[in-house]
Design an enzyme around this catalytic site. Structure first.
Site, PDB file in Angstrom:
ATOM      1  N   GLU A 181       0.735  -1.022  -0.002  1.00 39.41           N
ATOM      2  CA  GLU A 181      -0.128  -0.111  -0.188  1.00 39.41           C
ATOM      3  C   GLU A 181       0.713   1.370  -0.203  1.00 39.41           C
ATOM      4  O   GLU A 181       0.402   2.224  -0.373  1.00 39.41           O
ATOM      5  CB  GLU A 181      -1.035   0.072   1.240  1.00 39.41           C
ATOM      6  CG  GLU A 181      -1.987  -0.970   1.159  1.00 39.41           C
ATOM      7  CD  GLU A 181      -2.898  -0.978   0.132  1.00 39.41           C
ATOM      8  OE1 GLU A 181      -3.641   0.161  -0.160  1.00 39.41           O
ATOM      9  OE2 GLU A 181      -3.140  -1.857  -0.756  1.00 39.41           O
TER      10      GLU A 181
ATOM     11  N   SER B 207     -47.762 -37.223  -0.487  1.00 35.55           N
ATOM     12  CA  SER B 207     -48.591 -38.059   0.308  1.00 35.55           C
ATOM     13  C   SER B 207     -48.177 -37.712   1.838  1.00 35.55           C
ATOM     14  O   SER B 207     -48.895 -38.166   2.854  1.00 35.55           O
ATOM     15  CB  SER B 207     -48.264 -39.565   0.301  1.00 35.55           C
ATOM     16  OG  SER B 207     -48.917 -40.034  -0.877  1.00 35.55           O
TER      17      SER B 207
END
Length: 642
Positions: free
Chosen positions: A71, A337
């Site tokens: 950076e 079912s």
């Protein structure tokens, strides 16, 4: 001289509009929501998460060096702005014909984060430079780096290296190794793109760039990288399992309903049992990556509840990373079912019993000819066997005699909130429900007949530990099923697992349940319960494509059995509550057969179908034997066709 005057004028012009630096602004952020399991372990965090404030001097040198190398390589020597870095960035951008490299220092980035808006204008860049110089004159390099590393956004809602380290590696930032330090530093460029949880490959590639920068800057050597790569890799961390995030999302969506939209950081305590959650995730994943592949089933869901409605486990799909859609709570599917117990409960309430005879024979209603799963017809059979073998023609005749409205009423009492259609196909489970919804309905069968509302949130606290919400008592304590009818229904559901379609789900203890398969094998379900847990399993496809003959008694039943075996590990076998109620005896023989006057709306309550001669001789004889012996169960044998 005139250049200096011009520069001074520009600085003065933009300095006039600077914010009040005497009051360092607190970064606006979304309140953090932390979701905990029942044992206090963190499941997931949402919102903007800030970890412990860590002094840069206390962080591992590798982390500091990784950040500086990528950076702001001249951070420790510049005065807030880096003229060399600016010239280099301008040259690179000129060559590329676009902005590919920035020249902002760490101090400038901190100034922007503290005082300025994200606007990318010339004015903002000038103000950023002015504030960076002021910060350098006011604070030490260590203080500036400390502020930067504790405020920078690093993805997944985390601010600061400590919060990011806890989220991605489950450890404080003071304990990260070289590989982890490179990953954290790599996030500064694009937190979402290089996230180690969602994009591990990209994160690894970006970490390699960071490591190369550290070598170029002289912080590490190529041998250090070799040593790092020879060590066991950092395991990819998921927040307590991929499936947990379905549960956590469902919980987080409920927070507003409990405490409103306006709140600070909160902690949400839930009912999740991590042991059961792991078991559900493991069993479902094994099936979806194994037998389900050849069967054409790509998705599945599992839920497990305590008899009081507490959700102990919830898996909403095969992979949260691939799809955040929750198939346990959001997907409306036909239960087939698995809905029949609700129909048969309404029949019991209307006066039928498990021994009431119902005709399994061809049926036609306004051109509709519903068929059974198995070919052929068995003729008159007791309700118990009709449910155990999931006979469609019998279920339709039961519903026709009972009436639609009573069935819809029972469904509502049990907690089914999805619309229930007003036609006879409801007997075959054509009305869509969610897995959690249906599991909640089955919970009433397991707890003595009390309707419950499935819940997961037990307590919500703010950051100071103040209780904002506390669950009290047990919701749905009012019984909604008559004890005698409940005992009768549960014995019928136990028969499903003893000799019916659910045999493959049989456990080493008393259990009851029901299979479900929708038309063309688009959905396959198994719903069941013991005295300790209620669980449901669904398999299918998101695009509603048919599976290859997958029925509820197949893969879902086996997933259910394996999960429930894990869930009951170490628990003593217990009887299902309420079975001590003696079954009702019918006042006389009754055959539920076609009624030409019956429609799809409410019909008269069932009564004797006719004289004894209307019932086949074989069934008269078996009825006589039953009445003489007092047996609750009589074996029935029928020809393949009538």
């Amino acid at each position: 001289m005139w250049v200096c005057v011009a520069v001074a004028a520009v600085v003065a012009w933009y300095a006039y509009d600077l914010p009040d630096v005497s009051q360092v602004a607190q970064a606006e952020r979304r309140p953090a929501v932390t979701v905990l399991a029942a044992d206090g372990a963190t499941i997931q965090r949402y919102g903007d998460i800030h970890g412990t404030t860590v002094n840069a001097a206390d962080l591992p040198p590798n982390l500091i060096h990784a950040v500086v190398a990528t950076e702001d390589r001249r951070f420790f020597s510049h005065f807030g702005i880096d003229p060399i870095g600016l010239l280099r960035a301008a040259f690179v951008n000129f060559q590329a014909g676009r902005v590919v490299q920035g020249g902002s220092t760490i101090t400038q980035q901190l100034a922007k984060n503290l005082f300025l808006t994200p606007d990318r204008t010339m004015g903002r860049k000038v103000q950023e430079a002015i504030l960076a110089i002021w910060l350098e004159r006011t604070y030490s390099k260590n203080q500036i780096l400390t502020a930067y590393l504790n405020r920078v956004y690093l993805g997944a809602g985390t601010y600061g290296v400590d919060a990011a380290s806890q989220t991605y590696f489950n450890k404080p930032a003071t304990q990260v190794n070289l590989r982890e330090a490179a990953i954290l530093a790599g996030l500064l460029k694009a937190p979402s793109r290089y996230s180690p949880t969602t994009s591990p490959e990209r994160a690894a590639e970006r970490a390699d760039v960071v490591l190369s920068a550290m070598v170029d800057a002289g912080y590490i050597t190529p041998d250090d990288i070799k040593t790092m790569r020879a060590a066991p890799p950092t395991p990819r961390r998921k927040p307590e399992g991929d499936g947990d995030r379905y549960f956590a999302d469902w919980v987080a969506d409920q927070v507003v309903g409990f405490i409103g939209k306006e709140h600070d950081d909160i902690t949400v305590h839930t009912t999740m049992d991590r042991r059961l959650q792991r078991a559900a995730e493991r069993r479902l994943a094994a099936t979806l990556s194994g037998a389900a592949v050849a069967a054409g089933a790509e998705q599945g869901a599992v839920v497990a509840l305590s008899p009081d409605g507490a959700v102990r486990a919830l898996i909403g799909g095969s992979s949260y990373d691939d799809s955040q859609f929750n198939r346990a709570t959001q997907a409306l599917r036909q239960p087939g079912s698995a809905f029949k117990p609700i129909v048969f409960l309404a029949a019991l309430e209307a006066g039928m019993t498990a021994d009431t005879l119902v005709d399994d024979a061809p049926i036609q209603i306004k051109g509709w000819r519903p068929a059974n799963f198995e070919k052929g017809f068995r003729g008159p059979m007791p309700l118990r066997d009709a449910l155990a073998h999931s006979v469609n023609t019998a279920a339709i005749r039961v519903l026709e005699r009972t009436g639609i409205d009573p069935v819809r009423s029972v469904a509502r009492r049990l907690g089914i909130t999805s619309p229930v259609a007003k036609d006879l196909s409801v007997a075959l489970g054509t009305s869509e429900v969610t897995l959690l919804e249906l599991a909640g309905a089955y919970t009433a069968f397991a707890n003595g007949g009390r309707a419950v509302w499935p819940y997961a949130v037990t307590r919500i606290e703010d950051r100071a530990g103040r209780v904002l919400y506390q669950r009290r008592g047990s919701a749905g304590a009012t019984p909604v099923i008559d004890p005698t009818n409940l005992a009768e229904l549960n014995r019928m559901l136990m028969a499903v697992m003893e000799y019916g379609t659910g045999k493959s789900a049989k456990l080493d203890r008393m259990a009851a349940g029901k299979t479900g398969t929708s038309q063309d094998y688009r959905d396959a379900w198994f719903m069941g319960f013991t005295a300790d847990y209620v669980a449901g399993v669904w398999l299918g496809n998101d695009d509603n494509q048919p599976m290859k003959r997958v029925t509820g008694g197949g893969l879902p039943a086996r997933v259910w059995r394996d999960f429930m075996t894990d869930a009951h590990m170490g628990l003593p076998a217990r009887d299902i509550p309420g079975l001590n109620h003696a079954p009702r005896r019918p006042s006389g023989p009754m055959l539920v057969a076609d009624d030409p006057d019956a429609g799809s709306e409410a019909v008269p309550p069932p009564g004797p179908a006719g004289p004894l001669s209307d019932v086949p001789l074989l069934n008269q004889f078996q009825r006589l034997i039953q009445n003489l012996t007092g047996s609750d169960k009589v074996e029935y044998t029928y020809p393949e066709s009538n």
